[in-house]
Design an enzyme around this catalytic site. Structure first.
Site, short mmCIF file in Angstrom:
data_model
loop_
_atom_site.label_atom_id
_atom_site.label_comp_id
_atom_site.label_asym_id
_atom_site.label_seq_id
_atom_site.Cartn_x
_atom_site.Cartn_y
_atom_site.Cartn_z
N ILE A 1 0.83 -1.20 0.00
CA ILE A 1 0.00 0.00 0.00
C ILE A 1 0.87 1.25 0.00
O ILE A 1 2.00 1.24 0.49
CB ILE A 1 -0.97 -0.03 1.22
CG1 ILE A 1 -1.96 1.14 1.17
CG2 ILE A 1 -0.23 -0.11 2.53
CD1 ILE A 1 -3.11 1.04 2.17
N CYS A 2 0.33 2.32 -0.57
CA CYS A 2 0.95 3.65 -0.58
C CYS A 2 2.18 3.65 -1.49
O CYS A 2 2.07 3.44 -2.68
CB CYS A 2 1.26 4.08 0.84
SG CYS A 2 1.71 5.82 1.02
N ALA A 3 3.35 3.90 -0.94
CA ALA A 3 4.58 3.88 -1.73
C ALA A 3 5.11 2.47 -1.91
O ALA A 3 5.87 2.20 -2.84
CB ALA A 3 5.65 4.74 -1.06
N GLY B 1 -2.77 -0.91 -2.57
CA GLY B 1 -3.62 0.13 -2.02
C GLY B 1 -3.01 1.49 -2.26
O GLY B 1 -1.79 1.63 -2.39
#
Length: 178
Positions: A99-101, A146
Site C-alpha cells: 500500500i501507498c509507496a 492500495g
C-alpha cells in the site's frame, strides 16, 4: 500466516488499520520487524513487533503485507530478508499486498508487469509494466495494492476477502466504515 513487515518509518495507519481488519476477519496475522523488537513509525508511534522477519518460516507464509510510509518503504526495499520473502511469495503464488509507496518495491522487482495496480500519487513510474488505476484498492491475482493511508481499511478488507470471500464488506460494516 500473514505477516505485516515493519521497518522504521512505516506508515502507522496502513500497517495497524489493515492488521486490525484482517485480524477481525479471523485470519492469522503477525507483525514482523526487520529492525528490532520495537519499530518506530513515520509519525513517531512505536509498535512492538510480534517477531523478527528473520524468524519467519517460509513454510508458514500465506502472504506478506508491505505498508508504505517514508522512509519505511525504502527501508523495506533495501532489506535482503524482505526481498527474499517477496520472491518466495511470487514464486509460490502467495499473497503479495502493498500500500501507498510500497507497491514500488513490487514494481522495481518486475512483479507488476502485466498486472493492474494502484499506489500513492507520484509513485506510478515505479510500477514498471503495470496498468495503473486511481482506485483505493486494486486486486489482480495474488497481488493487492492500495493507494494510501485513507485506503487502509479497504485494503485490509480486500486482503480478508482474498482468503475468505465476502468477509471484507462485513468487516467494514462492523467498524462503521460502510
Amino acid at each position: 500466516m500473514l505477516y505485516v513487515l515493519l521497518a522504521d518509518g512505516f506508515e502507522e495507519i496502513e500497517a495497524i488499520a489493515a492488521f486490525d481488519i484482517i485480524k477481525r476477519g479471523d485470519l492469522k496475522i503477525k507483525l514482523a520487524s526487520i529492525e528490532g523488537e520495537y519499530v518506530e513509525g513515520a509519525h513517531g508511534v512505536v509498535v512492538k513487533a510480534d517477531m523478527s522477519a528473520g524468524d519467519i518460516d517460509l513454510d508458514t507464509i500465506d502472504g506478506i503485507i508491505l505498508p508504505g510510509g517514508m522512509p519505511g518503504t525504502l527501508n523495506l526495499q533495501k532489506s535482503e530478508r524482505v526481498n527474499e520473502l517477496i520472491n518466495y511469495c511470487a514464486e509460490n503464488g502467495k499473497l503479495l499486498a502493498a500500500i501507498c509507496a510500497a507497491p514500488m518495491i513490487l514494481g522495481d522487482l518486475g512483479l507488476l508487469r502485466g498486472k493492474k495496480a494502484t499506489c500513492f500519487p507520484g509513485y506510478e513510474d515505479s510500477l514498471a509494466g503495470a496498468e495503473v488505476f486511481d482506485d483505493f484498492v486494486v486486486t489482480d491475482g495474488n497481488i493487492i495494492t492500495g493507494k494510501g493511508a485513507g485506503a487502509a481499511l479497504v485494503f485490509g478488507a480486500a486482503i480478508a476477502d482474498y482468503f475468505k470471500e465476502g468477509t471484507g464488506k462485513k468487516l467494514l460494516r462492523q467498524v462503521q466504515y460502510l
